[in-house]
Design an enzyme around this catalytic site. Structure first.
Site, PDB file in Angstrom:
ATOM      1  N   GLY A  67       1.801   5.250  12.911  1.00 32.38           N
ATOM      2  CA  GLY A  67       0.619   4.378  12.945  1.00 32.38           C
ATOM      3  C   GLY A  67       0.970   2.900  12.877  1.00 32.38           C
ATOM      4  O   GLY A  67       0.296   2.064  13.491  1.00 32.38           O
ATOM      5  N   GLY A 126       4.358   1.918  13.405  1.00 31.26           N
ATOM      6  CA  GLY A 126       5.486   1.760  14.323  1.00 31.26           C
ATOM      7  C   GLY A 126       5.089   1.470  15.756  1.00 31.26           C
ATOM      8  O   GLY A 126       5.714   0.646  16.435  1.00 31.26           O
ATOM      9  N   ARG A 148      -0.787   6.592   2.881  1.00 34.62           N
ATOM     10  CA  ARG A 148      -1.612   6.981   1.729  1.00 34.62           C
ATOM     11  C   ARG A 148      -2.912   7.641   2.177  1.00 34.62           C
ATOM     12  O   ARG A 148      -3.441   7.359   3.236  1.00 34.62           O
ATOM     13  CB  ARG A 148      -1.967   5.744   0.900  1.00 34.62           C
ATOM     14  N   ARG A 174       0.415   3.811  -4.048  1.00 31.15           N
ATOM     15  CA  ARG A 174       1.644   3.733  -3.246  1.00 31.15           C
ATOM     16  C   ARG A 174       2.741   4.546  -3.923  1.00 31.15           C
ATOM     17  O   ARG A 174       3.620   5.098  -3.285  1.00 31.15           O
ATOM     18  CB  ARG A 174       2.077   2.279  -3.086  1.00 31.15           C
ATOM     19  N   ASP A 227       0.244  -9.004   2.370  1.00 33.75           N
ATOM     20  CA  ASP A 227      -0.466  -9.582   1.214  1.00 33.75           C
ATOM     21  C   ASP A 227      -0.836 -11.038   1.502  1.00 33.75           C
ATOM     22  O   ASP A 227      -1.917 -11.503   1.147  1.00 33.75           O
ATOM     23  CB  ASP A 227       0.398  -9.488  -0.047  1.00 33.75           C
ATOM     24  N   ARG A 275      -3.697 -11.054   4.105  1.00 32.08           N
ATOM     25  CA  ARG A 275      -4.988 -10.747   3.447  1.00 32.08           C
ATOM     26  C   ARG A 275      -5.468 -11.948   2.636  1.00 32.08           C
ATOM     27  O   ARG A 275      -6.649 -12.318   2.698  1.00 32.08           O
ATOM     28  CB  ARG A 275      -4.836  -9.534   2.520  1.00 32.08           C
ATOM     29  N   HIS A 320       4.616  -5.470  -4.142  1.00 27.05           N
ATOM     30  CA  HIS A 320       3.685  -5.076  -3.071  1.00 27.05           C
ATOM     31  C   HIS A 320       2.944  -3.813  -3.491  1.00 27.05           C
ATOM     32  O   HIS A 320       3.048  -2.780  -2.859  1.00 27.05           O
ATOM     33  CB  HIS A 320       4.458  -4.855  -1.759  1.00 27.05           C
TER      34      HIS A 320
END
Length: 319
Positions: A8, A10, A86, A92, A155, A158, A182
């Protein structure tokens, strides 16, 4: 080289690399589907050459993975998004056992076939997978702390996006330093260092900080079991990779990354870093924290140290 190129993250990451004027060759590797991804990408009219490899079939006597060898040989940067995503309700850290083994195996290949490459690690939990990569390379006698980096660029993306919305500005004009790690509370956006952000009310700053820390969960929930952040992560991973390559070509590049660090009691820490031809040129400080940020910092460091220890123990404890 993109390891996990059919996944997804890659696939869009490989697409962006294929489109970049800074990249001459993209070697795609995954355990399934890579020849198809590479064939598809190869039709795009851009300069980068594309190859796609699968793990090579077993031989007797057993030999190493020739597919991985072909993908890695000659690579100057290896980006590793391989692993499982996830699902709702997972942290994570819940991915640890599966992804730790995947990263360990792939980095063993890097140690053998491209020991001088810069490794950019995306596979979660990054707080633990970067120490895993470092320990694998130490065992192989080829570890260079300037060439093993965890990608925390999402991060920053976002933080820039969410803060720009609040300030009514373009995200292109905002650059939030994000330090720590992270995962959850180890992600610490330094909003106090962005012009205009210190005027935000305390409750808005707190809500923004929380949204940046748990932005990944927002995507996991919205995808309702079909994955985690893939498109935004691919974009962030590409920005970081392109930054690495520009620095290798002599440009001055400063970007946040999770690296071996002496800035804090944690052995690995994300902060702004200056990159050069050999990877990390200098780990930069992160300036003064606001009282609010200092609280988060003090809470985060013990968590981060635990996650780092977990990665180191994974490689070094007897099976």
């Amino acid at each position: 080289a993109v390891l996990g190129a059919a996944g997804g993250i890659g696939q869009p990451l490989s697409l962006l690399c294929k489109l970049s004027d800074h990249i001459d060759e993209v070697a795609c590797y995954d355990v399934v589907g890579t020849p198809g991804v590479a064939a598809d990408l190869s039709h795009i009219p851009s300069g980068a050459k594309i190859t796609g490899d699968l793990p090579s079939a077993g031989t007797w006597p057993p030999s190493h993975n020739a597919g991985l060898e072909r993908a890695l040989t000659g690579a100057s940067v290896v980006v590793i998004p391989a692993g499982v995503p996830r699902k709702p309700g997972m942290t994570r850290d819940d991915l640890f056992n599966t992804n730790a083994s995947i990263v360990k195996t792939l980095v063993e290949g890097c140690a053998k076939f491209c020991p001088d490459a810069v490794l950019a690690i995306i596979s979660n939990p990054v707080n633990s997978t970067v120490p895993i990569a470092a320990e694998v390379l130490k065992k192989a006698g080829v570890y260079n702390k300037n060439k093993v980096v965890g990608v925390t660029t999402l991060d920053v993306c976002r933080a820039n996006t969410f803060l720009a919305e609040k300030l009514g500005k373009s995200p292109k004009d905002i650059n939030v330093p994000v330090i720590g790690g992270h995962a959850g509370i180890t992600i610490l956006p330094l909003l106090s260092q962005v012009p205009g952000a210190s005027a935000l009310p305390a409750d808005v700053t707190a809500a923004l900080t929380h949204r940046i820390q748990f932005g990944g969960d927002e995507v996991v929930q919205a995808k309702a079991g079909s994955g985690s952040a893939t498109l935004s992560m691919a974009y962030a991973g590409f920005l970081f990779t392109e930054g690495l390559i520009k620095a290798m070509k002599g440009e001055e590049v400063i970007q946040c990354a999770y690296v071996e660090s002496t800035l804090t009691p944690a052995a690995y820490f994300a902060s702004p870093c200056k990159f050069g031809p050999e990877g990390v040129k200098e780990v930069l400080g992160f300036g003064t924290l606001s009282a609010y940020e200092k609280q988060w910092f003090d809470k985060m460091v013990p968590d981060l140290q635990k996650q780092i220890a977990k990665g180191i123990d994974f490689v070094n404890s007897p099976a």
